[in-house]
Design a protein around this motif. Structure first.
Motif, mmCIF file in Angstrom:
data_model
loop_
_atom_site.group_PDB
_atom_site.id
_atom_site.type_symbol
_atom_site.label_atom_id
_atom_site.label_comp_id
_atom_site.label_asym_id
_atom_site.label_seq_id
_atom_site.Cartn_x
_atom_site.Cartn_y
_atom_site.Cartn_z
ATOM 1 N N ARG A 1 0.853 -1.194 0.000
ATOM 2 C CA ARG A 1 0.000 0.000 0.000
ATOM 3 C C ARG A 1 0.883 1.235 0.000
ATOM 4 N NH1 ARG A 1 -3.990 3.361 1.785
ATOM 5 N NH2 ARG A 1 -3.712 4.450 3.745
ATOM 6 N N GLN A 2 0.560 2.201 -0.859
ATOM 7 C CA GLN A 2 1.259 3.483 -0.877
ATOM 8 C C GLN A 2 0.407 4.536 -0.181
ATOM 9 O OE1 GLN A 2 2.288 4.538 -4.926
ATOM 10 N NE2 GLN A 2 4.278 3.552 -4.757
ATOM 11 N N ALA A 3 1.055 5.335 0.657
ATOM 12 C CA ALA A 3 0.345 6.405 1.365
ATOM 13 C C ALA A 3 1.377 7.358 1.937
ATOM 14 C CB ALA A 3 -0.541 5.831 2.476
ATOM 15 N N GLY A 4 0.910 8.403 2.601
ATOM 16 C CA GLY A 4 1.794 9.335 3.261
ATOM 17 C C GLY A 4 2.355 8.753 4.543
ATOM 18 N N SER A 5 3.456 9.311 5.010
ATOM 19 C CA SER A 5 4.146 8.749 6.172
ATOM 20 C C SER A 5 3.295 8.773 7.444
ATOM 21 C CB SER A 5 5.454 9.509 6.409
ATOM 22 O OG SER A 5 6.396 9.223 5.401
ATOM 23 N N GLY A 6 2.517 9.826 7.631
ATOM 24 C CA GLY A 6 1.674 9.900 8.820
ATOM 25 C C GLY A 6 0.655 8.782 8.860
ATOM 26 N N ALA A 7 -0.016 8.554 7.728
ATOM 27 C CA ALA A 7 -1.020 7.485 7.653
ATOM 28 C C ALA A 7 -0.365 6.121 7.816
ATOM 29 C CB ALA A 7 -1.763 7.565 6.320
ATOM 30 N N ASP B 1 0.556 15.102 4.112
ATOM 31 C CA ASP B 1 0.966 13.926 4.875
ATOM 32 C C ASP B 1 2.219 13.257 4.322
ATOM 33 O OD1 ASP B 1 0.522 12.114 7.040
ATOM 34 O OD2 ASP B 1 -0.174 10.615 5.618
ATOM 35 N N TRP B 2 2.640 13.630 3.119
ATOM 36 C CA TRP B 2 3.834 13.030 2.524
ATOM 37 C C TRP B 2 5.091 13.508 3.239
ATOM 38 C CZ3 TRP B 2 4.890 11.239 -2.935
ATOM 39 C CH2 TRP B 2 3.815 10.502 -3.429
ATOM 40 N N GLY B 3 6.092 12.626 3.302
ATOM 41 C CA GLY B 3 7.341 12.952 3.975
ATOM 42 C C GLY B 3 8.029 14.197 3.455
ATOM 43 N N PRO B 4 8.278 14.322 2.118
ATOM 44 C CA PRO B 4 8.949 15.525 1.607
ATOM 45 C C PRO B 4 8.197 16.815 1.953
ATOM 46 C CG PRO B 4 9.024 13.798 -0.035
ATOM 47 C CD PRO B 4 8.120 13.298 1.062
ATOM 48 N N ARG B 5 6.873 16.772 1.897
ATOM 49 C CA ARG B 5 6.079 17.956 2.232
ATOM 50 C C ARG B 5 6.226 18.291 3.717
ATOM 51 N NH1 ARG B 5 1.150 20.449 0.456
ATOM 52 N NH2 ARG B 5 0.761 22.173 1.874
ATOM 53 N N ARG B 6 6.206 17.285 4.567
ATOM 54 C CA ARG B 6 6.372 17.514 5.998
ATOM 55 C C ARG B 6 7.726 18.167 6.294
ATOM 56 N NH1 ARG B 6 3.702 14.380 10.103
ATOM 57 N NH2 ARG B 6 1.764 13.464 9.364
#
Length: 306
Positions: A125-131, A198-203
């Motif tokens: 599953r692909q998702a943002g790091s927080g999720a 929620d994505w790592g680079p954005r965070r």
């Protein structure tokens, strides 16, 4: 309370539909409905709000969902542990990852894992790091690769993979392209292309600009790396990304600039796992492969996905 009742409840909660859940579980819809009613009677609370189109969780249902997922994860782990003692590795490996994660080549890693453990079903599953962190902590994922979003605790631990600086990508004709380095202060008035929050680079980028006291405007928000690079290539904005994004084939025509003043927020990727006693045998086997080489002699852990 029977395990099958919890399995049925989780399936309906995930699909938000009795018919689809019954098809996935390969049970009759009447049997599934009866199972849910039995669980509601035992708990003395309605678990779903039913409409003609879908079902949604009640407050009691939301409270039960996390606990039910943890119980089912523990049951699966118990089965897997017994199989591992018997010299077998079976069951399911549920893995989560962000796109283009640094420090691990996911496709090669899974290929090596399947070669060694063909009886294990792999789910990705692909998702943002927080999720992803939340799903590992809740037992819905065996492990995940992403950016660390919370400190290690009772339900989640992290294993470092790699660290690299963030860089700025822009079109070669952009007024910043001739700069040796850029700072957050110089980028305050720019239009940005970026990922979901929620994505790592954005965070990492949000944290760097917040630390510098610089407000930025994300005008184009995307959910995949290819679209981000394409929009920057069209001159529609600039992007702050991990350094390895600039090495991708699609980024060949873009200018990559070091981002100065963001040293306190490097791009650090980790493997997120439950506590050691809750880590499944399949997850432990996958982690062992991070320190070994595949059949071509290339370390699955050391490569980045370009």
């Amino acid at each position: 309370m029977e395990l099958r009742h919890l399995q049925h409840f989780v399936a309906v909660a995930e699909d938000q539909h009795f018919t689809r859940a019954a098809e996935r579980l390969m049970v009759s819809q009447s049997g599934l409905s009866s199972s849910i009613r039995a669980l509601e009677r035992e708990l003395q609370a309605p678990l779903f709000v039913r409409t003609t189109r879908r079902v949604t969780l009640t407050e009691a249902g939301r409270a039960l969902l996390g606990e039910a997922e943890r119980v089912l994860a523990q049951v699966r782990a118990a089965h897997d542990a017994v199989a591992a003692v018997q010299g077998l590795l079976r069951g399911t490996l549920s893995l989560g990852t962000e796109q283009c994660i640094a420090g691990v080549h996911v496709a090669k890693l899974l290929t090596a894992f399947r070669r060694r453990h063909p009886d294990v079903e792999i789910r990705l599953r692909q998702a943002g790091s927080g999720a992803l962190a939340e799903e590992v902590a809740a037992g819905r994922l065996d492990l995940a690769f992403g950016v660390k979003t919370q400190p290690d605790g009772d339900q989640l631990r992290s294993v470092p993979l790699t660290s690299e600086p963030m860089t700025v990508l822009c079109h070669p004709t952009h007024h910043l392209a001739a700069s040796a380095v850029v700072t957050p202060e110089e980028l305050g008035g720019e239009a940005f292309v970026d990922f979901h929050p929620d994505w790592g680079p954005r965070r990492i980028t949000d944290a760097a600009f917040a630390a510098a006291g610089v407000r930025r405007t994300v005008t184009l928000e995307v959910s995949d790396v290819h679209s981000l690079l394409e929009l920057v290539d069209e001159g529609l904005g600039i992007a702050v990304v991990p350094r390895h994004f600039g090495l991708k084939r699609e980024a060949g025509g873009l200018t990559s600039l070091p981002l100065k003043g963001a040293g306190d927020a490097p791009y650090e990727t980790v493997a997120m796992l439950p506590t050691p006693d809750a880590t499944s045998p399949a997850a432990r086997a996958l982690m062992l492969l991070l320190d070994t080489s595949d059949s071509s002699g290339t370390s699955a852990a050391s490569e980045q996905e370009h």
